[in-house]
Every structure is written in C-alpha cells, then in structure tokens.
Design an enzyme around this catalytic site. Structure first.
Site, PDB file in Angstrom:
ATOM      1  N   ALA A  37       0.838  -1.210   0.000  1.00  0.00           N
ATOM      2  CA  ALA A  37       0.000   0.000   0.000  1.00  0.00           C
ATOM      3  C   ALA A  37       0.869   1.255   0.000  1.00  0.00           C
ATOM      4  O   ALA A  37       0.603   2.216  -0.737  1.00  0.00           O
ATOM      5  CB  ALA A  37      -0.939  -0.003   1.205  1.00  0.00           C
ATOM      6  N   ASP A  38       1.910   1.263   0.811  1.00  0.00           N
ATOM      7  CA  ASP A  38       2.852   2.388   0.827  1.00  0.00           C
ATOM      8  C   ASP A  38       3.480   2.591  -0.554  1.00  0.00           C
ATOM      9  O   ASP A  38       3.534   3.701  -1.084  1.00  0.00           O
ATOM     10  CB  ASP A  38       3.976   2.124   1.829  1.00  0.00           C
ATOM     11  CG  ASP A  38       3.637   2.563   3.243  1.00  0.00           C
ATOM     12  OD1 ASP A  38       2.751   3.421   3.393  1.00  0.00           O
ATOM     13  OD2 ASP A  38       4.249   2.045   4.180  1.00  0.00           O
TER      14      ASP A  38
END
Length: 397
Positions: A170-171
């Site tokens: 996600a990052d």
C-alpha cells in the site's frame, strides 16, 4: 542543476520533499531518479534526535529510498522556517507531503495557502485514508491499509486467517500513483499554465490494486477468498513440488493445459472428465494439484523450468532474495546499480525498472547526510550569507 543528474528527463523541475517514512519518499524517488532537482527538507537534529521515522539513516531502507536527492534542514515550527519554505515554494515546481491533513493546515502550508504564493505549484499529498471524510484524521500505516483494502482477506492459505503481503504494497503503490499524478499535473500545466492539488492515499492505492478481484465483486458480486498459491480463477496455476523443491507453473487456457500435459508426460490427465475443461479443473483443483506433483517428482526444478518453457508453458523457479540477484537474466537487465559513497566505497541499490532509450535513469548521487546541502540550496534560491547566519541564530535551520 548544481549536482550530478540522474537523468535529463525531468531535470527542469524542482521538487520540495516534505515527506517521511515510505509512501512519500517512494513518490519523490521516482522524480529524483528521473533527474528532478529534489530537495529533501528535514527537521533539524536537535528537534528530532536519534534515527528518523522509517529506520536508521545509514540503514538499507533509508539509503534505497533517498538516493539522487539533496538534504537541507528547516524548522517549520518557527516563523522564520516557514518563511524560508514559502520563499522556496515561490521558485519550485512541486511540493510533496504526507502529513495528516490537519497538520499542514495548522502550519499554513496547505495547497490553498501555497497556491497564493505560486499558482503554478503542483502540490501532492499522500495520506492514510484521504484528505477528507470520516477517517481523514486517522494515522495511516501500510498493514492497516492492506487489511481495510481487502488484500489480507485473499492472501494466504484457505482458512489460515488474514495474512499480510511480504512488502509494504500500500505504501509503495500510493507513492508510485502519486508520482504518476504529479507527472500528469506537470504535463497539464504546460497547457493551462496552472498547478493543481494531487491527492492519493494508502487506502485508495490498495483498493485499486485489488484489480480483477475487486472487479469480480463489483461486476458479478463474487467475494474472493484465500486461494493459497493457486490462481483464483485459472487452474492449474500455482506452486508445484518437484524432485528437489518447488516451481511456479501457469497453465492458463486449454491449449496451455494440453502443452503442459504433453511436456510432463501426463496426457492421461487430459482424458479424465474431472480435468477435461477449465471449469472442471477449477472445481477439482484440490485433487488436481497432488496429481501434478506425482508427475513432477520425476525431475528437478531446473529441468522442469527448462522443459516447460520450451514447450510454451510459463514456468519459473521460486527464489530466495539472494538467488534473485544471482539470476543471469536479472544481472543482464542491470536493475542493480552501484553508487559511490562518501568514503569512495560502492553501494549497490535497486535502480528503476523502466528504461528510456535517450534519457535513461541512473544512480548518480549517494543518499545525503542530514542537512548536507542546506547552505548551498539556500544560496541557489537567493539567500545571502548574512540571511543564512540570521536563520541559524533564530534556530530556523
């Protein structure tokens, strides 16, 4: 640009990097690796002693994220520090930040405020959950987004319970999408002459990465579940045991299934009604995989990878990280690049996975020491020596 360029592709743009940890630095790394003049603005060490958020400065994670950038320190809690930032913004092209939404508003460095200084500024924000809405004030973290974005519900073995992916997906994807948005905004600015606010979040990025699993639900109402190493819809595609280990095999489509059976001397499987069609193989996937393992026990992983690929069946080894970088194709691609460190030693890092024929990216500059370029950057922006001295006295740097 007064330092060595990573590329000439984006070297006309100046980027102010206010980000921390991973998602924001990932976005800015894309710009730095393509030659943008990236200025990493950091908190003075007296205000934040110890290692920065995201790990030790000399650790592999920080070093990999912050190559091709310069560093200056700036105390945004002092009015003099904020004044310096606004002066930098007046000449910059891009500002990237990943503060919680309320922080930048409190400091007066939100998009609406900085746009008044420079209408051409492209202002990029990454947050955990978005710049507005009921979760806007929540702190973001990769694993939280993996869970809320549905990824952990489809990762792992059936019945195992939620499993996180082994990288901060996600990052990383929020950073990549942010960089893409920045470049789209810069292209649009050439037509309109105006900047704009680019926004993304870990949650949005993670949901976008659901891709066909999300589409299965939205279009057909199907809720995907954990499938382990099996492909959720294309069977048999997954991990299979050989004489000396495991390999991946992808037999998508009837023709590939036929080629696999012929290459594996498993034509008997083709005649069995429970494996004859894609629908039948999907229904009987739990029985089919052990059957395939019996045939693959006759040869080593390397032998099967060679034989299946020659037959037109996608297949590959399953590497540990060290073996990834030893693979001849990986070495041929040159994705590992060296950068010269302060002590003249060489450090290897992962380069860009995209090649441009005329303006390629390279690792041109080592990751900076904290505040290493503060004075040089300020001079480039027109600050006189006496002004810099006054800023130090006011504890703005």
């Amino acid at each position: 640009m007064p330092f060595r360029k990573a590329s000439s592709a984006l070297d006309r743009f100046t980027v102010l990097d206010l980000t921390r940890v991973r998602s924001g630095p990932t976005a800015v790394r894309q710009l730095a690796d393509w030659g943008a003049n990236v200025i990493k603005i950091e908190t003075p060490p007296r205000l934040e002693p110890g290692d920065p958020a995201g790990g030790p400065r000399q650790g592999p994670d920080f070093q990999n994220l912050h190559r091709n950038k310069r560093s200056m320190t700036l105390n945004l809690k002092e009015k003099e520090g904020l004044a310096v930032l606004r002066r930098l913004v007046a000449k910059a092209d891009v500002v990237v930040e990943n503060f919680r939404p309320d922080v930048k508003e409190r400091l007066g460095i939100d998009y609406a405020s900085l746009r008044k200084i420079n209408p051409r500024i492209v202002y990029a924000s990454i947050s955990g959950f978005g710049q507005d809405g009921p979760y806007r004030e929540r702190p973001g973290f990769d694993q939280i987004a993996q869970g809320m974005g549905g990824l952990m519900s489809i990762t792992g073995l059936p019945g195992q319970g939620p499993v996180r992916v082994g990288i901060p997906v996600a990052d990383l994807t929020a950073g990549l999408f942010c960089a893409l948005g920045i470049m789209a905004a810069l292209l649009e600015r050439e037509k309109s002459g105006e900047g704009q606010w680019v926004q993304t979040s870990l949650l949005q990025a993670q949901i976008f990465m659901l891709d066909f699993q999300g589409a299965r639900y939205l279009v057909k109402g199907e809720v995907a579940k954990q499938a382990g190493n099996n492909h959720p819809t294309s069977i048999p595609t997954g991990v299979f045991k050989t004489k000396d280990g495991y390999i991946n095999i992808a037999t998508a489509g009837q023709k590939t299934w036929q080629r696999f059976c012929e290459a594996a001397d498993a034509t008997a499987l083709m005649a069995r009604p429970e494996y004859k069609t894609a629908e039948a193989r999907s229904k009987n996937r739990d029985a089919l995989s052990p059957e395939i393992d019996k045939y693959l026990a006759a040869a080593t992983s390397a032998e099967w990878v060679e034989r299946l690929n020659k037959a037109g069946v996608p297949s590959g080894p399953i590497y540990s990280i060290d073996r990834v970088f030893a693979d001849p194709q990986v070495q041929h691609l040159g994705i590992v690049q060296g950068v010269t460190m302060k002590d003249k030693s060489q450090m290897n890092l992962i380069g860009q996975p995209v090649g441009l024929s005329r303006t390629p990216s390279r690792l041109a500059v080592r990751p900076p020491e904290l505040g290493e370029h503060t004075d040089a950057i300020l001079k480039e922006f027109g600050f006189k020596a006496r002004e810099i001295a006054a800023l130090r006295k006011a504890k703005a740097l």
